[in-house]
Design a protein around this motif. Structure first.
Motif, mmCIF file in Angstrom:
data_model
loop_
_atom_site.group_PDB
_atom_site.id
_atom_site.type_symbol
_atom_site.label_atom_id
_atom_site.label_comp_id
_atom_site.label_asym_id
_atom_site.label_seq_id
_atom_site.Cartn_x
_atom_site.Cartn_y
_atom_site.Cartn_z
ATOM 1 N N GLN A 642 0.822 -1.212 0.000
ATOM 2 C CA GLN A 642 0.000 0.000 0.000
ATOM 3 C C GLN A 642 0.861 1.270 0.000
ATOM 4 O O GLN A 642 0.325 2.377 -0.145
ATOM 5 C CB GLN A 642 -0.910 0.011 1.233
ATOM 6 N N LYS A 643 2.179 1.147 0.210
ATOM 7 C CA LYS A 643 3.128 2.282 0.213
ATOM 8 C C LYS A 643 2.743 3.338 1.249
ATOM 9 O O LYS A 643 2.768 4.548 0.992
ATOM 10 C CB LYS A 643 3.215 2.917 -1.180
ATOM 11 N N ARG A 644 2.318 2.810 2.409
ATOM 12 C CA ARG A 644 1.997 3.739 3.485
ATOM 13 C C ARG A 644 3.253 4.397 4.058
ATOM 14 O O ARG A 644 3.179 5.457 4.702
ATOM 15 C CB ARG A 644 1.256 2.997 4.602
ATOM 16 N N LEU A 645 4.378 3.723 3.873
ATOM 17 C CA LEU A 645 5.630 4.237 4.414
ATOM 18 C C LEU A 645 6.682 4.168 3.315
ATOM 19 O O LEU A 645 7.057 3.085 2.885
ATOM 20 C CB LEU A 645 6.080 3.416 5.631
ATOM 21 N N VAL A 646 7.149 5.368 2.845
ATOM 22 C CA VAL A 646 8.216 5.450 1.850
ATOM 23 C C VAL A 646 9.447 6.053 2.545
ATOM 24 O O VAL A 646 9.366 7.126 3.161
ATOM 25 C CB VAL A 646 7.805 6.319 0.648
ATOM 26 N N CYS A 647 10.538 5.319 2.465
ATOM 27 C CA CYS A 647 11.741 5.725 3.208
ATOM 28 C C CYS A 647 12.350 7.001 2.595
ATOM 29 O O CYS A 647 12.377 7.157 1.361
ATOM 30 C CB CYS A 647 12.774 4.599 3.186
ATOM 31 N N ARG A 648 12.831 7.844 3.483
ATOM 32 C CA ARG A 648 13.425 9.104 3.066
ATOM 33 C C ARG A 648 14.941 9.083 3.173
ATOM 34 O O ARG A 648 15.620 9.961 2.620
ATOM 35 C CB ARG A 648 12.877 10.245 3.902
ATOM 36 N N SER A 649 15.460 8.115 3.900
ATOM 37 C CA SER A 649 16.900 8.063 4.114
ATOM 38 C C SER A 649 17.299 6.623 4.390
ATOM 39 O O SER A 649 16.443 5.738 4.571
ATOM 40 C CB SER A 649 17.305 8.965 5.299
ATOM 41 N N GLY A 650 18.618 6.441 4.458
ATOM 42 C CA GLY A 650 19.117 5.105 4.767
ATOM 43 C C GLY A 650 18.753 4.685 6.172
ATOM 44 O O GLY A 650 18.558 3.506 6.448
ATOM 45 N N GLU A 651 18.661 5.640 7.091
ATOM 46 C CA GLU A 651 18.300 5.308 8.469
ATOM 47 C C GLU A 651 16.872 4.785 8.543
ATOM 48 O O GLU A 651 16.592 3.823 9.265
ATOM 49 C CB GLU A 651 18.460 6.548 9.354
ATOM 50 N N GLU A 652 15.978 5.418 7.796
ATOM 51 C CA GLU A 652 14.591 4.939 7.806
ATOM 52 C C GLU A 652 14.488 3.539 7.186
ATOM 53 O O GLU A 652 13.692 2.700 7.633
ATOM 54 C CB GLU A 652 13.696 5.922 7.056
ATOM 55 N N ARG A 653 15.324 3.297 6.141
ATOM 56 C CA ARG A 653 15.311 1.951 5.552
ATOM 57 C C ARG A 653 15.794 0.924 6.561
ATOM 58 O O ARG A 653 15.261 -0.181 6.669
ATOM 59 C CB ARG A 653 16.182 1.922 4.281
ATOM 60 N N ARG A 654 16.818 1.322 7.319
ATOM 61 C CA ARG A 654 17.326 0.401 8.339
ATOM 62 C C ARG A 654 16.267 0.166 9.415
ATOM 63 O O ARG A 654 16.037 -0.976 9.854
ATOM 64 C CB ARG A 654 18.599 0.975 8.953
ATOM 65 N N GLN A 655 15.603 1.254 9.859
ATOM 66 C CA GLN A 655 14.560 1.102 10.884
ATOM 67 C C GLN A 655 13.386 0.258 10.364
ATOM 68 O O GLN A 655 12.828 -0.589 11.084
ATOM 69 C CB GLN A 655 14.069 2.486 11.316
#
Length: 780
Positions: A642-655
């Motif tokens: 559903q793409k409710r959460l699109v990462c903005r940085s590498g930290e968000e991808r890690r989280q």
């Protein structure tokens, strides 16, 4: 060769000296002989050197010719001697004929003289005939006057059942009637007038009535022979003696008539009486009278079994009386036991055919079949050691034909089917009422949910099969086949009831009476497992020969069971999804990323459902757990798509990846008892979450091509849309890398392997929304 023969004959005839009176046959024979000789000589002396043996041939032929002449002379001599002897016999015969002719002439003369003398005796002959008639009339008058008194006396004897004395008087009267008719017929020259015959018949009319009365008394005694044998068999013995007298008299009269000529007496009126055949016919009628009094109403329900039991005891008691008492009262050639057996069997055959035509219920049909197939031929009845020999000698055949037995069995199966269908309908209604109860379903000794439905159905079908087996394997197989048909129908209605149950629950979710909805769904699944075991047990009881005996499509209750189980499992999963639905929108959002909520709530819902699944019998318990696992993973991945959460940085991808791994660990702890926990990743849906987390956590975007290749190899049903969404969630993939990844995925799309269960196929990707904007430049 023929020309040579003709020339030789011509040359020979020219040198012959003509002789007078030569027979043509002799001349032709001599010519043929000379021609044959010339032919033979031309063949033997074809060369000059052969002439040396001419003397030898001449000597041999001379000897042969002399021998032939000798035999001809002896033959002619014997012929001449025979002719001479024949001429001598002819001379003697002529002499004897002359003597016989003279004797015949003398006899003719003497006969003419006697004829003239006999004409004078005609008057004397007429007087003698009249005298003989008068003498016969005078001698018969006392006997004729005594006829009425004899008839009356015989009537009294018949009424008092002094049968032997009455029969003796009757024989005297019949002899007198026969003698008078014979004398009148003889006096009339063998052409008695009709009037005379009517006069004699009228005068002796009492004799005919006496015969009827005596016969009536005889047959009354014979018909009550069984009762008389136990009290006083004397009248029965007298009746048998009279029957034998009449049979002997019939035989004598038939022999006299068949062996006599024109002077033999005619057969008396009413002969032959054939009273021995009447004796056995009356015996059969007496046996049949036992069954005529049986009515339809008296033999319905339990009364039919009692009626058959009474028949058994009555027939066996009568047979004992016949064997031990009546058999000694008749001649051995009567074979009375065999005759009674035959009569009883025929009457039973007709009676049971009549009973079979009635509208019988299953219990009544069972009583008839059991009596015919088992009781009748058992040692308690016709299989008795003392009756086996008689039964084999008579060759009575079956009580009911094969077609009749098949019809009875079909009627039994149809009757049982009707009751089974009614009981199954009632059991299903009780089951539907149980689903509305405001309490948890009952559990068995192992703690599994269950209701009364499988117990009722199983006991009913097994009891019917056990009862049918008492008749035979064929009926057992037909009953089982019928039960499987009804089981299939029940399961189809059961599945429809499950569907309606689910619809009703969804219509009113707040209704308190449906708070045990999931529990009864699980109980229904357990019931289906019990019914499956019962169905397999019934199918194993069927004999191998019964498979081709049914023209209808064979029942398939196992397929109906599978459909019902799949429908119930689908409803259970729908309920799980309904319970998870309030928490699914919060997954993979920024609040979830910061706090981890609502994953613990989802886990509690899963734990509550899995605790209930333990109350389901295996293997459906494992199936429900696996389906719950698939449902959870599919909904989790669907939330990700559903793409409710699109990462903005590498930290968000890690989280994001870390949080997904934590959720995966929570899910694994819940499903740790599943058999699929240690299975391969391609069959374990939970293995997908770490793979997706690793895809999102990957630091180097250039490695995405290799990562997508591995992802497509493990999950070949993943599509370009799914990969595109994953790339968008990362938020760091350039257009070129994305195009390269999608091109690689399009080129290397592998086929789905056999047995692979797709997971991405059930996950739809929402369409991408494009921002509306106006172009800054004019269109070309």
């Amino acid at each position: 060769r023929e020309m040579c023969n003709d020339n030789s004959e011509q040359n020979y005839s020219e040198h012959m000296v003509p002789q007078p009176e030569v027979w043509p046959e002799v001349e032709r024979a001599e010519c043929l002989a000379r021609g044959a000789a010339l032919k033979w000589a031309s063949g033997v002396f074809c060369r000059p050197e052969h002439l040396e043996r001419l003397s030898q041939y001449r000597k041999r032929e001379s000897q042969r010719t002399a021998s032939i002449h000798t035999r001809l002379k002896s033959m002619v001599q014997s012929y001449l001697e025979g002719v001479g002897w024949g001429l001598e016999q002819l001379r003697e015969a002529r002499t004897e004929l002359r003597e016989v002719s003279r004797d015949l002439k003398k006899a003719g003369l003497e006969s003419d003289q006697n004829t003239e003398g006999g004409r004078s005796l005609e008057r004397l002959r007429e007087v003698s005939a009249n005298h003989s008639q008068l003498l016969a009339a005078v001698s018969n008058l006392p006997r004729l006057y005594s006829v009425r008194s004899m008839v009356m006396e015989t009537e009294r004897l018949v009424e008092s059942r002094r049968l032997l004395e009455a029969h003796a008087k009757l024989m005297d009267l019949e002899y007198l009637q026969d003698d008078i008719l014979w004398q009148l017929n003889k006096a009339a020259g063998g052409a008695l007038s009709t009037e005379d015959q009517e006069v004699v018949a009228k005068y002796f009319s009492g004799v005919r009535h006496l015969v009827d009365a005596l016969g009536k008394e005889l047959w009354a005694v014979v018909s009550s022979a069984l009762a008389l044998a136990r009290q006083n068999p004397t009248p029965f013995v007298s009746a048998v003696r009279i029957v034998e007298r009449e049979e002997a008299l019939d035989q004598t009269l038939l022999e006299e008539r068949g062996g006599g000529g024109g002077n033999s007496r005619p057969l008396p009126l009413g002969r032959p009486r054939c009273w021995r055949a009447c004796f056995f016919k009356v015996l059969e009628e007496a046996v049949a009278a036992r069954f005529r009094s049986v009515s339809y109403l008296h033999t319905r329900g339990p009364g039919l079994a009692g009626h058959l039991s009474a028949l058994q005891h009555g027939i066996m008691a009568d047979l004992a009386t016949v064997r031990h008492l009546l058999e000694h009262c008749v001649p051995p050639h009567y074979k009375l036991t065999g005759a009674y057996l035959r009569a009883s069997h025929c009457c039973l055959h007709a009676h049971l055919t009549q009973v079979s035509s009635w509208d019988l219920e299953s219990g009544e049909i069972f009583a008839v079949l059991n009596w015919v197939l088992h009781i009748y031929n058992s040692p308690d009845m016709m299989g008795h050691p003392e009756l086996v020999t008689e039964m084999e000698r008579e060759e009575l055949g079956p009580l009911i034909s094969t077609e009749g037995l098949e019809q009875l069995q079909c009627k039994y199966v149809q009757s049982v089917r009707k009751s089974v269908s009614e009981w199954m309908h009632k059991a299903l209604q009780v089951e539907l009422q149980d689903w509305q109860r405001d309490q948890e379903p009952d559990t068995d000794h192992e703690g599994f949910y269950q209701t009364s439905l499988p117990t009722i159905i199983t006991q009913m079908l097994e009891e019917n099969a056990r009862v049918a087996l008492m008749i035979g394997e064929s009926l057992r197989d037909q009953t089982i086949q019928m039960g499987l048909y009804e089981m299939e129908n029940l399961l189809n209605r059961f599945r429809e009831a499950l569907v309606e149950f689910g619809k009703e629950h969804r219509r009113d979710l707040s209704n308190s009476k449906n708070k045990f909805y999931l529990h009864y769904l699980l109980a229904s699944i357990s019931n289906c497992i019990i019914l499956k075991k019962s169905t397999e047990s019934l199918q194993q009881q069927q004999s191998s020969q019964s498979a081709g005996q049914f023209t209808r499509t064979p029942p398939n209750p196992l397929a109906a069971l599978d459909r019902a189980v799949r429908r119930a499992c689908r409803l259970v999963m729908d309920q799980l999804l309904l319970d998870l639905k309030p928490f699914l929108p919060g997954l993979l959002t920024r609040p979830w990323l910061a706090q981890g909520d609502p994953t613990p709530k989802l886990c509690r819902v899963l734990e509550r459902h899995l605790e209930l699944y333990v109350r389901v019998r295996p293997p459906c318990r494992q199936r429900l757990q696996e389906e719950a696992q698939w449902l959870m993973v599919v909904e989790y991945v669907r939330a990700l798509m559903q793409k409710r959460l699109v990462c903005r940085s590498g930290e968000e991808r890690r989280q994001l990846a870390q949080q997904m791994l934590q959720d995966d660990q929570l899910f694994r702890e819940i499903f740790h008892n599943l058999e699929g926990e240690g299975s391969a990743p391609e069959v374990n849906p939970l293995a997908l979450l770490p793979v997706l987390a690793e895809f999102i956590r990957l630091k180097d975007p250039n490695m995405l091509t290799l990562e997508v290749s591995g992802l497509a190899a493990k999950y070949p049903d993943i599509s370009e849309e799914h990969v595109s969404v994953l790339l968008e969630i990362r938020g760091d993939v350039s257009r070129d890398i994305k195009g390269a990844v999608l091109d690689l995925l399009e080129q290397s799309a592998p086929p789905l392997p056999v047995g692979y269960r797709p997971i991405f196929t059930d996950i739809l990707v929402p369409p991408s929304t494009m921002a509306f904007c106006l172009p800054t430049a004019k269109c070309a």
